[in-house]
Design a protein around this motif. Structure first.
Motif, short mmCIF file in Angstrom:
data_model
loop_
_atom_site.label_atom_id
_atom_site.label_comp_id
_atom_site.label_asym_id
_atom_site.label_seq_id
_atom_site.Cartn_x
_atom_site.Cartn_y
_atom_site.Cartn_z
N ASP A 42 0.85 -1.19 0.00
CA ASP A 42 0.00 0.00 0.00
C ASP A 42 0.88 1.24 0.00
N ASP A 43 0.77 2.03 -1.06
CA ASP A 43 1.66 3.18 -1.27
C ASP A 43 1.11 4.44 -0.61
N GLY A 44 0.95 4.37 0.73
CA GLY A 44 0.51 5.54 1.47
C GLY A 44 -0.90 5.99 1.12
N SER A 45 -1.80 5.05 0.89
CA SER A 45 -3.18 5.40 0.53
C SER A 45 -3.86 6.17 1.67
N PRO A 46 -4.61 7.24 1.34
CA PRO A 46 -5.35 7.95 2.38
C PRO A 46 -6.63 7.23 2.79
N ASP A 47 -7.02 6.21 2.03
CA ASP A 47 -8.22 5.44 2.38
C ASP A 47 -7.80 4.19 3.17
N ASP A 48 -8.71 3.22 3.27
CA ASP A 48 -8.45 2.04 4.09
C ASP A 48 -8.01 0.83 3.27
N ARG A 72 4.58 7.54 -2.10
CA ARG A 72 5.89 7.71 -2.72
C ARG A 72 5.85 7.48 -4.23
N GLY A 73 4.94 6.67 -4.70
CA GLY A 73 4.88 6.37 -6.13
C GLY A 73 4.96 4.88 -6.38
N SER A 179 18.94 -0.71 -7.09
CA SER A 179 19.57 0.50 -7.65
C SER A 179 18.55 1.52 -8.15
N LEU A 180 17.26 1.18 -8.10
CA LEU A 180 16.23 2.05 -8.66
C LEU A 180 16.18 3.41 -7.98
N LYS A 181 16.16 4.46 -8.79
CA LYS A 181 16.08 5.83 -8.27
C LYS A 181 14.72 6.48 -8.52
N THR A 182 13.92 5.88 -9.40
CA THR A 182 12.65 6.48 -9.82
C THR A 182 11.49 5.95 -9.00
N ASP A 183 10.84 6.81 -8.24
CA ASP A 183 9.70 6.40 -7.43
C ASP A 183 8.40 6.35 -8.23
N GLY A 184 8.30 7.15 -9.29
CA GLY A 184 7.05 7.32 -10.02
C GLY A 184 6.81 6.28 -11.10
N PHE A 185 5.89 6.63 -12.01
CA PHE A 185 5.42 5.69 -13.02
C PHE A 185 6.50 5.28 -14.02
N MET A 186 7.52 6.08 -14.21
CA MET A 186 8.54 5.78 -15.20
C MET A 186 9.61 4.83 -14.70
N PHE A 187 9.37 4.20 -13.56
CA PHE A 187 10.36 3.27 -13.02
C PHE A 187 10.62 2.12 -13.97
N ASN A 226 5.88 12.68 -16.44
CA ASN A 226 6.60 11.54 -17.00
C ASN A 226 7.80 11.98 -17.83
N LEU A 227 7.62 13.03 -18.61
CA LEU A 227 8.74 13.54 -19.42
C LEU A 227 9.87 14.03 -18.53
N ARG A 228 9.52 14.70 -17.44
CA ARG A 228 10.56 15.15 -16.51
C ARG A 228 11.29 13.96 -15.90
N GLU A 229 10.53 12.93 -15.54
CA GLU A 229 11.15 11.74 -14.96
C GLU A 229 12.08 11.07 -15.96
N LEU A 230 11.63 10.98 -17.21
CA LEU A 230 12.45 10.32 -18.23
C LEU A 230 13.77 11.06 -18.46
N MET A 231 13.69 12.38 -18.52
CA MET A 231 14.92 13.15 -18.73
C MET A 231 15.85 13.04 -17.52
#
Length: 261
Positions: A42-48, A72-73, A179-187, A226-231
């Protein structure tokens, strides 16, 4: 008996879906006689979402639930699951059952036959799409595909980087996600680039995919993010390579000096 397969389900605000996802994953393992585990992260969901998942642990003995307070993503959630997975093979599947779990037998067989180290589900193969995305999402996907191959340098044989249905050898998954540095969708993109650099073998297999209309994706803000993450990924991997080459040169000089003396 050692675990064969760890199934990771990353979840964010999935209170209405998570029970169905867990049940489907459990039925897949049980139906195919696979000794495995299900890890809901569970990625920090505000619900239950986390509470609902934990409430099912008495029913499903193969279920574990990981949660943390702040969102976190998706990349971070999958990495947390990989770090705790104990299976010989590791899989992650998006919440919402866009792909039937039985399809995973294809990827699992590919790994068992030592055809590859990473087996990725792909929606780009003929007949894979059962319920398509809206037109604007399909156009965006085509533009994204161009960017991924032309700018990020991912080879054309990796046709679908973002399908949320992937399997790995455990050692490869733990090496890459550590080694992963990307928390978001572009991981996914970072993992693929790291895998290719490390010379892991990657193959795709066809899935049967149905679009989930209940999406968290905002087409404008999401695309810009996503573009920012990719760059950022491109820049960080480039600097990593430069640092590694410099360290390699320095090590070579030290070895040469030691030989001379």
């Amino acid at each position: 008996m050692s675990l064969k397969l760890s199934i990771i389900i990353p979840a964010f605000k999935e209170r209405h879906k998570i029970e169905r996802d867990i049940e489907a994953a459990h039925q897949f393992l049980e139906g195919h006689g696979i000794e495995g585990e299900i890890i809901v992260v569970d990625d920090g969901s505000p619900d239950d979402t986390a509470q609902i998942a934990r409430g099912l642990q008495a029913k499903y003995s193969d279920l574990r639930v990981v949660s943390y307070e702040n969102n976190r993503g998706k990349g971070h959630a999958v990495a947390q699951g990989v770090a705790q997975a104990g299976g010989e093979f590791i899989m992650f599947a998006d919440a919402g059952l866009c792909v039937p779990y039985d399809i995973a037998t294809i990827g699992l067989t590919m790994l068992e036959l030592n055809m590859c180290d990473l087996a990725h589900g792909s929606r780009r193969m003929r007949g894979s799409i059962r319920r398509a995305q809206p037109a604007y999402r399909r156009i965006g996907s085509q533009l994204f595909s161009f960017f991924i191959h032309a700018i990020m340098g991912i080879p054309r044989y990796v046709a679908d980087t973002q399908c949320g249905f992937k399997l790995y050898r455990s050692a490869a998954a733990k090496d890459l996600y550590e080694s992963l540095k990307t928390d978001g969708f572009m991981f996914d993109t970072e993992i693929i680039l790291r895998a290719l650099r490390a010379r892991y073998r990657l193959l795709e297999f066809p899935v049967l995919w149905s679009n989930d209309a209940d999406t968290r994706y905002d087409p404008v803000r999401g695309t810009l993010r996503n573009l920012r993450e990719l760059m950022r990924i491109r820049r960080e991997l480039l600097w990593e390579r430069v640092r590694n080459e410099r360290q390699g040169d320095a090590a070579a000089i030290l070895r040469e000096d030691a030989t001379i003396t």
